[in-house]
Design an enzyme around this catalytic site. Structure first.
Site, mmCIF file in Angstrom:
data_model
loop_
_atom_site.group_PDB
_atom_site.id
_atom_site.type_symbol
_atom_site.label_atom_id
_atom_site.label_comp_id
_atom_site.label_asym_id
_atom_site.label_seq_id
_atom_site.Cartn_x
_atom_site.Cartn_y
_atom_site.Cartn_z
ATOM 1 N N ASP A 122 32.299 55.086 2.043
ATOM 2 C CA ASP A 122 32.929 53.973 2.753
ATOM 3 C C ASP A 122 34.248 54.453 3.328
ATOM 4 O OD1 ASP A 122 33.168 51.330 3.659
ATOM 5 O OD2 ASP A 122 34.358 50.762 1.916
ATOM 6 N N TYR A 124 37.750 53.630 5.979
ATOM 7 C CA TYR A 124 38.831 52.631 6.075
ATOM 8 C C TYR A 124 39.429 52.808 7.470
ATOM 9 C CZ TYR A 124 43.055 50.182 4.221
ATOM 10 O OH TYR A 124 44.077 49.312 3.962
ATOM 11 N N HIS A 129 42.680 46.162 10.295
ATOM 12 C CA HIS A 129 42.471 45.823 8.885
ATOM 13 C C HIS A 129 43.491 46.543 7.997
ATOM 14 C CE1 HIS A 129 40.559 44.949 5.086
ATOM 15 N NE2 HIS A 129 40.390 46.237 4.839
ATOM 16 N N ARG A 138 52.318 45.828 1.003
ATOM 17 C CA ARG A 138 53.343 46.878 0.995
ATOM 18 C C ARG A 138 54.506 46.461 1.875
ATOM 19 N NH1 ARG A 138 48.538 49.858 0.835
ATOM 20 N NH2 ARG A 138 48.495 50.074 3.092
ATOM 21 N N GLU A 195 33.125 42.148 3.177
ATOM 22 C CA GLU A 195 33.754 43.049 4.134
ATOM 23 C C GLU A 195 32.769 43.285 5.268
ATOM 24 O OE1 GLU A 195 35.416 46.606 2.487
ATOM 25 O OE2 GLU A 195 36.968 45.507 1.385
ATOM 26 N N ASP A 229 30.071 45.183 2.549
ATOM 27 C CA ASP A 229 30.539 45.907 1.363
ATOM 28 C C ASP A 229 31.339 44.935 0.498
ATOM 29 O OD1 ASP A 229 30.906 48.084 -0.324
ATOM 30 O OD2 ASP A 229 32.810 48.612 0.616
ATOM 31 N N TYR A 240 42.750 49.990 -8.980
ATOM 32 C CA TYR A 240 42.661 50.991 -7.914
ATOM 33 C C TYR A 240 43.729 52.080 -7.987
ATOM 34 C CZ TYR A 240 46.518 49.399 -4.896
ATOM 35 O OH TYR A 240 47.742 49.100 -4.361
ATOM 36 N N LYS A 249 34.154 47.388 -6.415
ATOM 37 C CA LYS A 249 33.339 47.641 -5.224
ATOM 38 C C LYS A 249 31.901 48.031 -5.538
ATOM 39 C CE LYS A 249 35.567 48.352 -1.486
ATOM 40 N NZ LYS A 249 35.640 47.492 -0.306
ATOM 41 N N THR A 345 36.094 47.788 6.663
ATOM 42 C CA THR A 345 36.198 46.453 7.238
ATOM 43 C C THR A 345 36.595 46.517 8.710
ATOM 44 O OG1 THR A 345 36.844 45.585 5.091
ATOM 45 C CG2 THR A 345 37.301 44.206 6.994
#
Length: 411
Positions: A122, A124, A129, A138, A195, A229, A240, A249, A345
């Protein structure tokens, strides 16, 4: 091209598409087929009648429970099969027109996962996203992590829990940290999320130690599916750090059952977003390698009411498939036929195109109201999430059908 077969109006599975899948009925064992409108061309039946004999392969590949053996014949052969079926469908004197057993109604079949997935990765790769997530959790001024514009970030997922459309899932349980608590608890996830993704399927293998360049990558990609997902955001948040996604996940990912070939998608190529700063040489590429594919997500409540909650597009992806595959193999990692590589995503430019409930509800702070008056921040028990995708241009429509998954209460 005009097919003689009477099909549903403006179908996803048009004469320009002809995707491959695996189906069965009460009488027919799982086998390979091609979708056309609301019908399926039974490749196993047509192969047993000898109609592919001159193409130089054993039609036994159509009798398998997955497409892996067929895909392994190579694009030169798989394209010939697709083109032959396309020709049959446009010729009223073709073998298919004279052999009714070669067609099966989609309403009479059960669809299966189209490939045996040996490995699943997967990515990113949506900047929208990644930016939204960075803003939520953050620094809003520096939402992207320092590496994000330099490498297609990804992780290895769990292949065993990839399921086809129509298979329900149970709400996952796991360890999570309640807000304000000083120790974790074990319970069902309260932040179950979808997702919106697409995944490409590997159709050619590279040897261990042999990278695949961006100039070679296209030959290794057989086709694509729409991909959900699933994510348990509260479990994921607690676990994580430092090694990334795990139980949040790996409990389920849902894939649409028809594999749309890259040849069918070729007319819908578009320019991708500008990549700044410039990428390293091994990630450079030439040509158009993003695809204008319209995507939607809806939540169907228990009473059957359909609520569209997202409308996005695959063309927004910052990192394309060639770059993802080149990066995945640059260290010598070997790909196998049937491996799935998902996009991550897919979010668009505004809130109507966000590809997860995490973004749509902004981490639960902005509930949405559905048609029945109920509200959602994340997915509730007995909700059914439905994802669809199609490309359309100059009178051509190439669609993926849907991936539909109902959420059952935790066991």
């Amino acid at each position: 091209m005009t097919p003689w077969l009477n099909t549903t109006p403006n179908p996803d599975f048009s004469i320009y598409n002809l995707p491959f899948g695996i189906f069965s009925t009460e009488e027919l064992s799982p086998r390979a087929g091609i979708a056309i409108g609301d019908q399926i061309v039974d490749l196993c039946e047509m192969g047993q009648q000898g109609y592919f004999a001159d193409l130089g392969f054993d039609s036994w590949v159509f009798e398998q429970k997955t497409l892996n053996r067929f895909i392994g014949l190579g694009k030169k052969t798989t394209n010939k099969v697709r083109i032959r079926v396309q020709e049959w469908l446009c010729d009223e004197a073709s073998p298919l027109a004279k052999h009714p057993a070669g067609l099966v109604a989609q309403s009479d079949v059960q669809m299966h996962l189209p490939v045996r997935v040996g490995d699943y990765t997967d990515f990113y790769s949506s900047i929208e996203h990644a930016t939204n997530v960075g803003m939520m959790f953050r620094d809003p001024e520096n939402a992207l992590l320092p590496n994000w514009k330099h490498i297609p970030v990804g992780y290895h997922g769990r292949a065993s829990s990839i399921i086809p459309s129509g298979i329900p899932i149970h709400r996952p349980k796991g360890q999570l940290m309640p807000k304000g608590a000083d120790k974790p608890v074990y319970k069902a996830s309260g932040r179950l999320d979808f997702e919106l993704e697409m995944a490409f399927i590997i159709g050619k293998e590279n040897e261990l130690g042999e990278p695949v360049s961006t100039s070679e990558a296209e030959d290794y990609i057989f086709g694509m599916v729409v991909f959900n997902d699933w994510s348990a955001r509260d479990i994921q948040k607690w676990e994580y750090v430092p090694l990334g996604p795990f139980l949040g996940k790996n409990f389920a990912s849902s894939a649409s059952p028809w594999v749309v070939t890259m040849e069918a998608l070729a007319p819908f190529r578009v320019q991708g977003p500008a990549q700044d700063p410039p990428v390293l040489p091994y990630l450079e590429y030439e040509g158009l390698h993003n695809y204008d594919i319209h995507l939607s997500v809806s939540i169907e409540t228990e009473d059957g009411t359909d609520n569209v909650v997202s409308q996005s597009n695959y063309k927004y992806m910052y990192w394309n498939m060639l770059q993802q595959l080149a990066h995945h193999t640059v260290n010598g990692c070997n790909m196998r036929i049937g491996d799935m590589l998902a996009s991550g995503t897919i979010s668009g430019k505004d809130a109507s195109a966000y590809g997860s409930m995490l973004e749509i509800s902004w981490s639960g702070s902005k509930p949405i109201t559905l048609a029945d008056g109920s509200t959602r921040t994340f997915i509730e028990d007995n909700d059914t999430v439905i994802m669809k995708g199609h490309a359309e241009k100059d009178g051509m429509r190439v669609g993926f059908g849907e991936v539909r998954t109902k959420v059952l209460p935790a066991k």
